[in-house]
Motif scaffolding. Structure first.
Motif, mmCIF file in Angstrom:
data_model
loop_
_atom_site.group_PDB
_atom_site.id
_atom_site.type_symbol
_atom_site.label_atom_id
_atom_site.label_comp_id
_atom_site.label_asym_id
_atom_site.label_seq_id
_atom_site.Cartn_x
_atom_site.Cartn_y
_atom_site.Cartn_z
ATOM 1 N N PRO A 1 0.841 -1.206 0.000
ATOM 2 C CA PRO A 1 0.000 0.000 0.000
ATOM 3 C C PRO A 1 0.877 1.257 0.000
ATOM 4 O O PRO A 1 1.795 1.370 0.808
ATOM 5 C CB PRO A 1 -0.789 -0.123 1.309
ATOM 6 N N GLY A 2 0.584 2.154 -0.898
ATOM 7 C CA GLY A 2 1.409 3.346 -1.001
ATOM 8 C C GLY A 2 2.610 3.181 -1.900
ATOM 9 O O GLY A 2 3.320 4.143 -2.184
ATOM 10 N N HIS A 3 2.853 1.934 -2.338
ATOM 11 C CA HIS A 3 3.942 1.630 -3.260
ATOM 12 C C HIS A 3 5.279 2.177 -2.742
ATOM 13 O O HIS A 3 5.686 1.827 -1.641
ATOM 14 C CB HIS A 3 3.602 2.147 -4.659
ATOM 15 N N GLU A 4 5.937 3.047 -3.500
ATOM 16 C CA GLU A 4 7.249 3.528 -3.065
ATOM 17 C C GLU A 4 7.182 4.420 -1.833
ATOM 18 O O GLU A 4 8.209 4.718 -1.207
ATOM 19 C CB GLU A 4 7.959 4.272 -4.208
ATOM 20 N N PHE A 5 5.969 4.855 -1.469
ATOM 21 C CA PHE A 5 5.806 5.663 -0.257
ATOM 22 C C PHE A 5 5.316 4.836 0.932
ATOM 23 O O PHE A 5 4.921 5.381 1.952
ATOM 24 C CB PHE A 5 4.827 6.813 -0.522
ATOM 25 N N SER A 6 5.334 3.527 0.785
ATOM 26 C CA SER A 6 4.816 2.651 1.832
ATOM 27 C C SER A 6 5.662 2.710 3.100
ATOM 28 O O SER A 6 6.892 2.823 3.043
ATOM 29 C CB SER A 6 4.756 1.208 1.325
#
Length: 902
Positions: free
Chosen positions: A777-782
């Motif tokens: 969730p949030g990909h690279e901002f996870s």
């Protein structure tokens, strides 16, 4: 190179050595006498550019599919086989894997159903439009038409079955043919049926010019935008390849396309304009105007004919009258089972459009009114699982899980088995432990004289025997046969052959593998050179042997663990096999034993908090009103979901099951819970209910959960501080080790306490695999950047960082990583196959597509780390995961956003 993951090595010699090792593991001296399905799948994949190899391998597997173990392997690797079937056969001149699937589908109607649902999801992936009427960006005409054709052929295989089955058995029983002659005829029967079906589909599915076309007035059912009117537009329509296409002009741009599967065509009643008619199916609705009544009738007739020709299961009464009783019985079973699963999931779909406050009140009535045909079952099993007929629903035992976008529902059904105690023709049906495929075989693989095509005296049959013996035609697919009473045999063992010579002298014969030796004798010269040249012989050089051994150290054979069962003796001295549910036999309750060392008082305390009443006692209470009748009565439980694509979860659970088998083979004392997940379409499916467990979130919100002290205080509260505590604590450690390993290896994310369950025995169970293979969730901002979830609370429960129990956890994790490396090539292959042309979120987009997910998976397997450094690297993974800031932040975020307890 034919495979990115399996052949990405610095030396071409090593790449070739891997292929050679695979071939020798399957056909050579080191095959251990088993058909190793995982390596056969790999061979098909890495030689996918050579149809001759694929055809030979498919032929080989089909030959031994009558073995229970081999068939179980086929079913376990069905996701990969079906994925290759859908995406590889398109490019071949021969539909090799399709013929294999059609032959195997004749062995098990359950297998045919599973493949049917996989194809249904693929059809929805590639159809021209989304349900909301917008163009589907994933529309792929060849794949779409391919899947429709495959699904139609599976349906035909189910309906037409094996027409000679009953007559052949009668001839065997009367002594007119021998068992070996029966084998020959059944082989002939199945492959002839598969070939006939393929010929029918070739005639139906050939590329053709539009069968009908012309200009019509057209209007959408809904506006494309709230401020735009719905004007009539002149469009060019044509019927082609079972599709209704709409172009802006003749030869112009394609505007819309509608599949004519299950299409309804009719007049628009009380239409504002003359000559209006509609065409609609599950997801599409066209409103069309013709220029005249004559033109309207021509179009409607053409559309109806096309729709009728497409779908075998939407035929007229005239079609049904043409079926034999046996064919109609199979037709009705297959239709009823699909309708049952669709209707069950349809309840979840209907409820999600209602207010969340009213769903719980509506659900029991909808479940009570659910139509249940006379012979349907909950298909959360494999072909060798126990047959349980769904008798009726239990509307008082329904639980609704309210979410913003979905409405999952837990349903319970009364199921029965071994209930036909007066069957004289098939006394085997009395067996309360009869498998699904065996039950369906005994029930439906019976034909009538009308469509047998043989005489009662067997003259034509003996002619077929002679033709078969003379012809010895091995070019068509065959499947190992069985007697009418027994579906399975145990001849799944094979012996090595050596391509140094081609005579029979080099093939060792044993009593239990004569069928395999016959296959090798007949097909040795037909083996493709790409395979035959790789079989190791005595003249292999020392250098080649060293390369072969060095490059394939990570290619272990892994027997897949089956379902756990326990036997209980009833009052009639028969043995009833059970899982977790109680059973009622002859009005007596049969309660499965827990098998735990936790004392009764502690077990009762934990059960009270976790689930109030343990599942065995709860099902016994549920079954009291339904104890009348024959056979064994049980509760079948499942969670149904809609608006949720479960196919990625099916794949992740398959990988967890694979690693569970890897660890079991290595005798690692870790614990993983595998459960059934079934996707029946792109956005609906079923999940096996996890019993005697609750989410850690719900546990922590319980009024009985200690206010301070966390899990350690909870365990001491319910299990005490003695032997029961030690047992539960150890259960927790083993499950934490297992899920830490698979979480790291498979990149499982979204690990908040709502997605982690805990049992009344202290074991953790991870659920919900929408974020896997590194997708978060949030990909690279996870926040979730830890290798796996290892909180301070977990370590405190294990007596702290330096405790012997936590050191055992560390040792298990290290050994698990080593075992995963040993089996890395098969695991990488399974992932690579499913990644090919995949729609799974974890393999899609610029973040995870184009092999990125596979590359990261390979990195997590530590394949570039020298053997001597693997243990230290695994220890560092634990150190880095412990009390990770990202883990703590994600738990806090979930508490703030969704109220999930920490």
């Amino acid at each position: 190179m034919s495979s990115q993951a399996l052949e990405e090595e610095p030396s071409n010699a090593v790449n070739e050595a891997f292929k050679t090792r695979l071939v020798n593991d399957v056909f050579g001296k080191d095959n251990h006498g088993k058909v190793q399905m995982e390596k056969i799948v790999m061979l098909i994949w890495i030689f996918r550019d050579d149809p001759s190899v694929v055809k030979f391998m498919a032929h080989f597997v089909a030959k031994f599919a009558g073995s229970r173990d081999v068939f179980a392997g086929i079913e376990f690797y069905l996701p990969q086989v079906a994925h290759m079937l859908i995406h590889l056969d398109v490019d071949w001149d021969e539909a090799i894997l399709e013929q294999f699937a059609l032959v195997v589908a004749q062995q098990s109607l359950h297998f045919a159903l599973q493949l049917n649902w996989i194809l249904q999801g693929a059809i929805e992936d590639y159809e021209p439009e989304l349900p909301n009427g917008t163009p589907n960006p994933g529309y792929n005409a060849p794949s779409y038409n391919r899947c429709i054709l495959l699904l139609r052929n599976i349906e035909r295989t189910v309906v037409y079955g094996r027409p000679r089955s009953q007559e052949l058995q009668r001839l065997l029983d009367t002594g007119k043919i021998t068992k070996s002659e029966l084998d020959i005829l059944e082989l002939h029967d199945r492959r002839y049926n598969a070939n006939q079906i393929q010929e029918m589909s070739t005639e139906d599915g050939a590329e053709a010019e539009p069968t009908f076309g012309g200009e019509l007035l057209y209007k959408r059912k809904v506006r494309t935008s709230c401020y735009k009117p719905k004007p009539w537009k002149t469009r060019y329509f044509c019927i082609q390849n079972t599709m209704l296409h709409c172009f802006n002009t003749k030869g112009g741009k394609l505007v819309r396309s509608m599949p004519l599967e299950n299409a309804l065509v009719g007049d628009v009643e009380k239409g504002k304009y003359r000559h209006m008619f509609f065409v609609e199916n599950r997801a599409f609705h066209f409103i069309i105007r013709a220029n005249s009544s004559k033109e309207k009738n021509r179009w409607m007739n053409a559309l109806r004919e096309e729709a009728k020709a497409l779908d075998l299961f939407q035929q007229t009464e005239e079609f049904l009258q043409g079926l034999s009783p046996a064919q109609r019985a199979r037709f009705e079973f297959f239709r009823n089972e699909r309708d049952f699963c669709r209707d069950v999931c349809g309840i979840a779909e209907d409820l999600r459009f209602h207010d969340r406050d009213t769903r719980k009140a509506m659900a029991p009535t909808l479940v009570k009114d659910l139509p249940i045909a006379s012979r349907v079952y909950v298909p959360l099993c494999n072909s060798t699982g126990i047959w349980r007929r769904v008798d009726q629903s239990i509307p008082t035992e329904v639980k609704v899980f309210n979410t913003k976008e979905r409405c999952p529902i837990l349903m319970n059904f009364v199921s029965r088995r071994g209930e036909f105690n007066h069957s004289k023709d098939h006394p085997e049906l009395n067996d309360v432990n009869l498998g699904v495929a065996e039950y369906l075989h005994l029930t439906f693989d019976v034909a009538d004289q009308k469509n047998l095509g043989v005489s009662g005296h067997g003259d034509d049959i003996m002619q077929v025997i002679q033709e078969e013996q003379q012809q010895n035609d091995d070019d068509s697919m065959e499947i190992s046969s069985s007697t009418h009473a027994s579906l399975w045999h145990d001849e799944g063992n094979i012996q090595a052959w050596n391509n140094q010579d081609t005579d029979n002298s080099n093939i060792r014969h044993t009593e239990d593998n004569q069928r395999v030796q016959k296959f090798l004798n007949q097909n040795l010269r037909k083996m493709p050179k790409k395979l035959a040249n790789r079989i190791v012989n005595r003249r292999m050089t020392k250098v080649n042997s060293e390369v072969l051994g060095r490059s394939t150290a990570m290619l272990e054979s892994v027997p897949i663990i089956g379902e756990e069962r326990r036997n209980i003796d009833d009052d009639e001295d028969s043995v009833v096999s059970v899982e977790h549910s109680s059973a009622v036999s002859n009005r007596h309750s049969l309660l499965p034993k827990s098998g735990t060392k936790i004392d009764g008082t502690s077990f009762a305390k934990a059960t009270k908090i976790i689930c109030d009443i343990d599942w065995a006692q709860r099902t016994a209470d549920m079954l009291r009103p339904y104890s009348e009748g024959e056979g064994v009565v049980e509760v079948s439980s499942m969670i149904v979901k809609s608006n949720d694509d479960l196919r990625q979860e099916v794949f992740v659970m398959q990988m967890i099951h694979y690693y569970k088998s890897v660890f079991a083979k290595a005798k690692l004392d870790v614990w993983l819970k595998t459960y059934r997940i079934l996707s029946i379409s792109k956005d609906t499916g079923m999940i096996e209910t996890l019993q005697d467990a609750t989410s850690v979130n719900d546990l922590k919100k319980s009024s009985d959960y200690p206010a301070v002290g966390g899990l350690r205080a909870y365990f001491e509260q319910v299990y005490g501080t003695g032997a029961s505590f030690k047992e539960a604590q150890r259960n927790f450690m083993k499950s934490l080790a297992g899920y830490s390993l698979v979480s790291y290896l498979l990149g499982l994310k979204d690990r908040h306490n709502g997605n982690i369950m805990i049992t009344n025995l202290g074991q953790l169970i991870f659920i919900d695999f929408g974020f896997a293979m590194g997708m978060a969730p949030g990909h690279e901002f996870s926040f979730e950047r830890a290798n796996f979830k290892l909180t301070k609370e977990y370590v405190d429960l294990l007596d702290g960082w330096n405790s012997p129990l936590f050191q055992e956890f560390r040792a298990l994790f290290v050994e698990g990583i080593k075992e995963a490396r040993k089996n890395s090539l098969i695991a990488l292959g399974l992932v690579e196959i499913m990644m090919y042309k995949s729609n799974y979120p974890c393999f899609s987009g610029w973040r995870y597509g184009n092999g990125i997910a596979l590359k990261k998976f390979k990195q997590r397997l530590l394949l570039s780390v020298p053997d001597a450094q693997v243990a230290a690297k695994a220890q560092r993974l634990i150190d880095q995961a412990y009390n990770h800031d990202g883990t703590n932040l994600y738990d806090k975020f979930q508490k703030w956003s969704n109220g999930i307890a920490i």
